[in-house]
Design a protein around this motif. Sequence first.
Motif, short mmCIF file in Angstrom:
data_model
loop_
_atom_site.label_atom_id
_atom_site.label_comp_id
_atom_site.label_asym_id
_atom_site.label_seq_id
_atom_site.Cartn_x
_atom_site.Cartn_y
_atom_site.Cartn_z
N SER A 54 104.03 84.19 40.60
CA SER A 54 104.34 82.83 41.06
C SER A 54 105.54 82.28 40.29
O SER A 54 106.42 81.65 40.88
CB SER A 54 103.14 81.90 40.85
OG SER A 54 102.04 82.38 41.57
N ALA A 55 105.56 82.51 38.97
CA ALA A 55 106.67 82.01 38.15
C ALA A 55 107.99 82.66 38.59
O ALA A 55 109.02 81.99 38.68
CB ALA A 55 106.40 82.30 36.68
N ALA A 56 107.93 83.96 38.89
CA ALA A 56 109.15 84.69 39.30
C ALA A 56 109.70 84.11 40.60
O ALA A 56 110.91 83.91 40.75
CB ALA A 56 108.85 86.17 39.46
N LYS A 57 108.80 83.80 41.53
CA LYS A 57 109.25 83.23 42.82
C LYS A 57 109.90 81.87 42.60
O LYS A 57 110.90 81.53 43.22
CB LYS A 57 108.05 83.07 43.76
CG LYS A 57 107.68 84.36 44.46
CD LYS A 57 106.64 84.07 45.53
CE LYS A 57 106.07 85.34 46.08
NZ LYS A 57 104.70 85.17 46.52
N TYR A 58 109.32 81.09 41.70
CA TYR A 58 109.85 79.75 41.43
C TYR A 58 111.24 79.85 40.78
O TYR A 58 112.17 79.13 41.17
CB TYR A 58 108.88 78.97 40.53
CG TYR A 58 109.44 77.67 40.04
CD1 TYR A 58 109.69 76.61 40.92
CD2 TYR A 58 109.74 77.49 38.69
CE1 TYR A 58 110.23 75.42 40.46
CE2 TYR A 58 110.28 76.31 38.23
CZ TYR A 58 110.52 75.28 39.12
OH TYR A 58 111.07 74.10 38.66
N VAL A 59 111.39 80.77 39.80
CA VAL A 59 112.69 80.92 39.12
C VAL A 59 113.74 81.37 40.14
O VAL A 59 114.88 80.88 40.12
CB VAL A 59 112.57 81.92 37.94
CG1 VAL A 59 113.94 82.31 37.40
CG2 VAL A 59 111.74 81.30 36.82
#
Length: 308
Positions: free
Chosen positions: A298-303
């Motif tokens: 999820s963090a990777a998609k947001y970044v």
Amino acid sequence: MKTYDVIIIGAGPAGMTASIYAIRANMTVLILDKLSPGGQMVNTNEIENYTGTAKINGAELSMKMFEHTQELGVEFDYKTVLEIKDNGETKTIVCEEDNTIYETRTVIIATGTVPRRLSVPGEEQFAANGISWCAICDGAQYRDKDVVVIGGGNSAVEESLYLAGITTSLTIVTMFDLTADPKACDQLRSLPNVTIYPYQEILEFTGDDTIDGVRFKSTKEDAAERHVKCDGVFEYIGLEPTSASFKNLRITNKFGFIEVDDEMTTKVTGIYGAGDITNKKLRQVVTACSDGAIAANSAAKYVESLRG
Ligand SMILES: Cc1cc2nc3c(=O)[nH]c(=O)nc-3n(C[C@H](O)[C@H](O)[C@H](O)COP(=O)(O)OP(=O)(O)OC[C@H]3O[C@@H](n4cnc5c(N)ncnc54)[C@H](O)[C@@H]3O)c2cc1C
């Protein structure tokens, strides 16, 4: 100052797995932990339910996970995180040691839990000096001695199986009946040096300079109080979330656990929760790893979305 894509707080199984998924998603990653990597696994004698490893010592599994993160080039630092400040598209992490500050686009909080205490007379006096919360750390001191274990859940039963193998007698005193995995409970009940007192309330730990016993009474029948003599006590009565450092974010429920959705997102954009610190039902190594993987994804998609 360098701005990381993700800073992960806590190097237990949730945090370490998150770091593996994050670095493989080409993020810049830093894990911070106040202690050695492994979290609660470090203090667990045997883990028998982690897929692919029939039986493994907790410290050994911790080391294997940490080596995996290091092979991939994850940065690790010993730091106690005091506060997370949300500045919108970046977050500031404030650490205890020299007030070190880090900048990051996202944060994964994987700070786990600590053992709950009974708060009865004698507990503070004998804490870490007769009363322990870690059989693997302190169990050897009680070889051929008499020990009381307080609690009846998975941790109490697993650690009792270990302690019963080295102690002369093991008395289990628990608030309810044993509630752990039925196979492990049956194994414990069959041991000749084990006595179990279910439905009891602990009243006091007794002794002068050293602990010499535990006083308790039944919660079901009007029976006389009991005093069981012992050389040491191990308490396993549940866990409390380690969430004091991020109270300001208002992402915890009334018990202090982080509220997350299926993607491990909190209500603060760019901040995720993973592992035992979240509001979940099954707190185990395998579920912590799963949470860590999802949080990193999820963090990777947001970044990626920030980069446009
Ligand atoms: C006695 C015992 C036996 C167990 N046996 C098993 C078993 O057999 N099988 C199984 O699957 N599970 C078992 N568990 C449960 C399992 O260990 C946990 O579910 C798992 O470790 C949770 O992982 P986590 O990464 O969420 O948190 P943790 O393992 O709790 O790790 C959290 C990390 O965060 C760090 N941290 C906390 N606050 C801060 C801060 N402010 N700054 C920096 N770092 C911080 C801590 O130092 C710690 O290293 C057992 C637990 C216990 C206590």
